[in-house]
Design a protein around this motif. Structure first.
Motif, PDB file in Angstrom:
ATOM      1  N   TRP A   1       0.831  -1.207   0.000  1.00 38.94           N
ATOM      2  CA  TRP A   1       0.000   0.000   0.000  1.00 38.94           C
ATOM      3  C   TRP A   1       0.871   1.265   0.000  1.00 38.94           C
ATOM      4  O   TRP A   1       0.600   2.216  -0.735  1.00 38.94           O
ATOM      5  CB  TRP A   1      -0.905  -0.003   1.233  1.00 38.94           C
ATOM      6  N   ALA A   2       1.938   1.276   0.819  1.00 39.87           N
ATOM      7  CA  ALA A   2       2.829   2.444   0.874  1.00 39.87           C
ATOM      8  C   ALA A   2       3.523   2.663  -0.474  1.00 39.87           C
ATOM      9  O   ALA A   2       3.661   3.799  -0.952  1.00 39.87           O
ATOM     10  CB  ALA A   2       3.859   2.267   1.989  1.00 39.87           C
ATOM     11  N   HIS A   3       3.943   1.550  -1.094  1.00 39.67           N
ATOM     12  CA  HIS A   3       4.596   1.673  -2.405  1.00 39.67           C
ATOM     13  C   HIS A   3       3.625   2.235  -3.445  1.00 39.67           C
ATOM     14  O   HIS A   3       3.974   3.153  -4.211  1.00 39.67           O
ATOM     15  CB  HIS A   3       5.117   0.306  -2.842  1.00 39.67           C
ATOM     16  N   LYS A   4       2.403   1.685  -3.443  1.00 32.58           N
ATOM     17  CA  LYS A   4       1.432   2.183  -4.414  1.00 32.58           C
ATOM     18  C   LYS A   4       0.997   3.607  -4.078  1.00 32.58           C
ATOM     19  O   LYS A   4       0.699   4.407  -4.972  1.00 32.58           O
ATOM     20  CB  LYS A   4       0.219   1.261  -4.457  1.00 32.58           C
ATOM     21  N   LYS A   5       0.961   3.903  -2.747  1.00 33.27           N
ATOM     22  CA  LYS A   5       0.627   5.276  -2.354  1.00 33.27           C
ATOM     23  C   LYS A   5       1.637   6.267  -2.947  1.00 33.27           C
ATOM     24  O   LYS A   5       1.269   7.330  -3.484  1.00 33.27           O
ATOM     25  CB  LYS A   5       0.633   5.373  -0.825  1.00 33.27           C
ATOM     26  N   ALA A   6       2.923   5.909  -2.873  1.00 37.13           N
ATOM     27  CA  ALA A   6       3.952   6.776  -3.455  1.00 37.13           C
ATOM     28  C   ALA A   6       3.750   6.909  -4.965  1.00 37.13           C
ATOM     29  O   ALA A   6       3.891   8.008  -5.531  1.00 37.13           O
ATOM     30  CB  ALA A   6       5.339   6.216  -3.155  1.00 37.13           C
ATOM     31  N   ARG A   7       3.398   5.817  -5.616  1.00 37.43           N
ATOM     32  CA  ARG A   7       3.197   5.863  -7.073  1.00 37.43           C
ATOM     33  C   ARG A   7       1.953   6.692  -7.420  1.00 37.43           C
ATOM     34  O   ARG A   7       1.957   7.465  -8.387  1.00 37.43           O
ATOM     35  CB  ARG A   7       3.062   4.452  -7.616  1.00 37.43           C
ATOM     36  N   LEU A   8       0.896   6.539  -6.623  1.00 40.55           N
ATOM     37  CA  LEU A   8      -0.306   7.334  -6.876  1.00 40.55           C
ATOM     38  C   LEU A   8      -0.044   8.820  -6.612  1.00 40.55           C
ATOM     39  O   LEU A   8      -0.576   9.683  -7.317  1.00 40.55           O
ATOM     40  CB  LEU A   8      -1.456   6.830  -6.002  1.00 40.55           C
ATOM     41  N   ASP A   9       0.752   9.101  -5.578  1.00 36.57           N
ATOM     42  CA  ASP A   9       1.139  10.503  -5.342  1.00 36.57           C
ATOM     43  C   ASP A   9       1.899  11.052  -6.543  1.00 36.57           C
ATOM     44  O   ASP A   9       1.665  12.185  -6.977  1.00 36.57           O
ATOM     45  CB  ASP A   9       2.001  10.603  -4.079  1.00 36.57           C
TER      46      ASP A   9
END
Length: 649
Positions: A211-219
């Motif tokens: 989730w944190a990795h995808k959160k960074a990508r979505l940001d």
């Protein structure tokens, strides 16, 4: 089958036969008490795939160790069937909850693993919101509840004599599960329980990491779409303002005032554009920061930022070129109007002042008028040259502006679907560079042609007036030179002739007068040369028709007569001096001859007379020759004297 019938045992054997016969080597059946039941069991038990054996209770320990037999079979194995059922149900419930948790976590992982990214800012914002909800789902997953159930189950199992202290530090604890009094079937499930606990916790941690990795990508996606939106806004702004710019970008004004007005409007437009330049720099700075963070769409960011930077540079280049064109237009119209003022206002008065009839008579005033005439012409030529030079620069800059504003840089991006472009926004020129250039260039060339026509007409009048002024000056200079020659004749030549009338009373004095006269002749020769030049100039002036020929010829004849008369008198005096020198020279030679003859005669009288006739005849002949020579010399001297006297008379 103690106290039971075959109908009770048969279903059990049937279940074993259908589901796990491969795992069973032999089934021991305790002999029934009833004889008929024993016979029936013995006959019916041979149809199974595994071996069946009817055995008495007392013989059972021979086949199975008593530690593997329960208390009711006279063994020592501790076994409570109701408790086993209860624990098995608790175990099955835990395993079901753990499997359901893992399924839910797998579903969440599958959702997080989707790599779909939004194509616009709203979608990116919605994706972030949905992703935040996903974290709530991950945190709400009953990992702790399932873990607590598992811990309690482990504690209950440990209460049965198995491994104790099963808690969150469970790794490797399954190796400690050893007891001789526990139920091996339940104890064998301890590793599965520990594995499910570990799997649930690991899956949740992996989900949070994912989730944190995808959160960074979505940001990054959100930042990318925000950056693209800002770029699109800036490109739209450039496109709209370029259309405004192109609506009159080739207008240069038809006067100095209009050109100044256009320049002021353009300066105001450029100043307003600088606010957009600040925003563009901010957007490009954001692009640099995104690239520094290692953005996944670095190539896309570079491409979009490059388009924006290139579009601004093209727009700014157009503004700079337009500014240069308007500056040259202001300069051109200013110089053109100044030159026009010279033509319209100064030329009539100047041309009238340069007419021959109005020209001054004094030489210095004429020279001043010619100098002023030449200076004005040079000033007009300089002004025309400056205007012409400025027009060439203006035309070149205008052509360069048209080429810059019509270059196909942004259109290629539009054709590839890269956002706003400049295609179709060509203003009044309609996208035709030749037409755009002709619009402004035609006015410049018309002004230059008008100025050139004025200049040629004025140059023609100037040349005509220049000839008149120079001829008038030549006439005045001719008259002045004639006056100088006549003044010299009056003040020097006549004075010399009147003062030097004598010829001398001796040869030495006559030669002095002769040398003085020769020097005077050499001086007078310059006057004769000047007079000849003046006569030639008079002929040329008379033939031009710009001066009065009678006046020129009258002055020329007066000069010619006066110089000829003076030259004749100078020649006469030179002739008299030559005669005087010749006479005095003859007289001196004759006197010397007489003196030498007297001395010879006196010496001959003292000599002895000739002794022979031939000698006497020779002496007589010599005497006759001397007498004839003496008479000839005397007559020649007298002739020179008479010629001199006649000349003096």
């Amino acid at each position: 089958m103690r106290g039971s019938t075959w109908s009770t045992v048969k279903p059990i054997l049937k279940v074993l036969q259908e589901h796990c016969n491969a795992l069973i080597h032999v089934a021991y059946i305790i002999k029934p008490d009833n004889f008929w039941q024993k016979q029936r069991t013995s006959l019916a038990s041979h149809k199974y795939k595994f071996e069946t054996c009817l055995i008495g209770l007392d013989a059972l320990p021979k086949s199975i160790d008593t530690s593997q037999l329960t208390l009711d079979l006279d063994g020592s194995l501790i076994y409570d069937h109701a408790h086993w059922i209860e624990m098995r149900l608790a175990l099955e419930d835990f395993l079901w909850q753990a499997a359901d948790l893992l399924d839910r976590l797998d579903d969440l992982q599958e959702d997080l693993s989707r790599g779909d990214l939004a194509d616009d800012l709203a979608g990116a914002k919605a994706a972030l919101d949905l992703h935040n909800e996903m974290k709530k789902k991950i945190l709400k997953a009953p990992v702790e509840e399932v873990d607590l159930v598992g811990q309690r189950l482990l504690q209950r199992l440990s209460g049965e004599g198995g491994p104790s202290g099963y808690d969150s530090g469970y790794s490797g604890r399954d190796s400690e599960a050893s007891s001789g009094t526990t139920n091996p079937d339940l104890q064998a499930c301890v590793p599965d329980i520990l594995q499910h606990l570990e799997a649930g916790r690991t899956a949740q941690q992996q989900l949070l990491s994912l989730w944190a990795h995808k959160k960074a990508r979505l940001d990054q996606c959100f930042q990318l779409r925000l950056f693209e939106q800002d770029c699109d806004k800036m490109l739209d702004w450039i496109c709209r303002n370029r259309e405004v710019f192109l609506s009159n970008y080739v207008e240069i004004g038809h006067s100095y005032q209009l050109a100044q007005q256009l320049q002021e409007e353009h300066n105001h437009f450029t100043a307003n554009s600088m606010n957009a330049f600040i925003n563009i720099n901010r957007v490009l700075g954001a692009a640099s920061r995104l690239l520094e963070t290692g953005h996944y769409a670095a190539n896309r960011i570079r491409h979009v930022a490059g388009r924006l930077e290139r579009a601004w540079k093209e727009f700014a280049a157009g503004l700079d070129e337009r500014n240069a064109v308007l500056s040259l237009s202001v300069m051109f119209h200013h110089k053109a109007e100044q030159l026009h003022a010279i033509y319209v206002e100064s030329t009539p008065a100047w041309s009238q002042a340069c007419e021959v009839g109005n020209a001054p008579s004094d030489i210095s005033e004429l020279e001043a008028a010619i100098h002023s005439h030449q200076s004005l012409y040079e000033a007009m030529c300089q002004a025309y040259t400056e205007v012409h030079s400025t027009s060439k620069k203006l035309l070149y800059q205008l052509d360069h502006l048209v080429q810059v504003c019509n270059q196909p840089g942004m259109e290629s991006d539009r054709k590839h679907g890269e956002g706003p472009s400049y295609e179709g926004s060509r203003g009044s020129g309609g996208g035709n560079p030749a037409a755009d250039y002709s619009e402004g260039a035609g006015h410049v060339l018309n002004v230059i042609h008008q100025i050139l026509n004025h200049h040629r007409a004025l140059e023609q009048r100037w040349h005509s007036n220049k000839i008149k002024l120079h001829q008038r000056l030549a006439l005045r200079l001719f008259q002045g030179d004639v006056k100088q020659v006549l003044d010299w004749l009056d003040n020097h030549g006549e004075v010399f002739l009147c003062k030097n009338t004598g010829i001398g009373r001796s040869l030495a004095k006559a030669r002095v007068y002769q040398k003085s006269h020769e020097h005077f002749e050499r001086v007078a020769q310059n006057t004769y040369t000047n007079a000849e030049k003046l006569l030639t100039a008079a002929e040329e002036l008379a033939q031009t028709g710009e001066c009065k020929a009678d006046e020129i010829y009258s002055v020329a004849r007066q000069l010619e007569t006066r110089v000829a008369s003076f030259a004749a008198r100078v020649e006469e005096r030179r002739h008299r001096l030559d005669l005087a020198v010749a006479f005095y020279q003859k007289d001196k030679e004759f006197c010397s001859w007489l003196d030498s003859l007297r001395q010879a005669v006196a010496a001959g009288e003292e000599e002895v007379a000739a002794e022979t006739l031939e000698a006497a005849e020779r002496l007589l002949e010599q005497g006759d020759q001397q007498r004839e020579q003496t008479l000839a010399a005397c007559n020649s001297t007298i002739a020179h004297g008479e010629s001199l006297v006649q000349e003096l008379r």
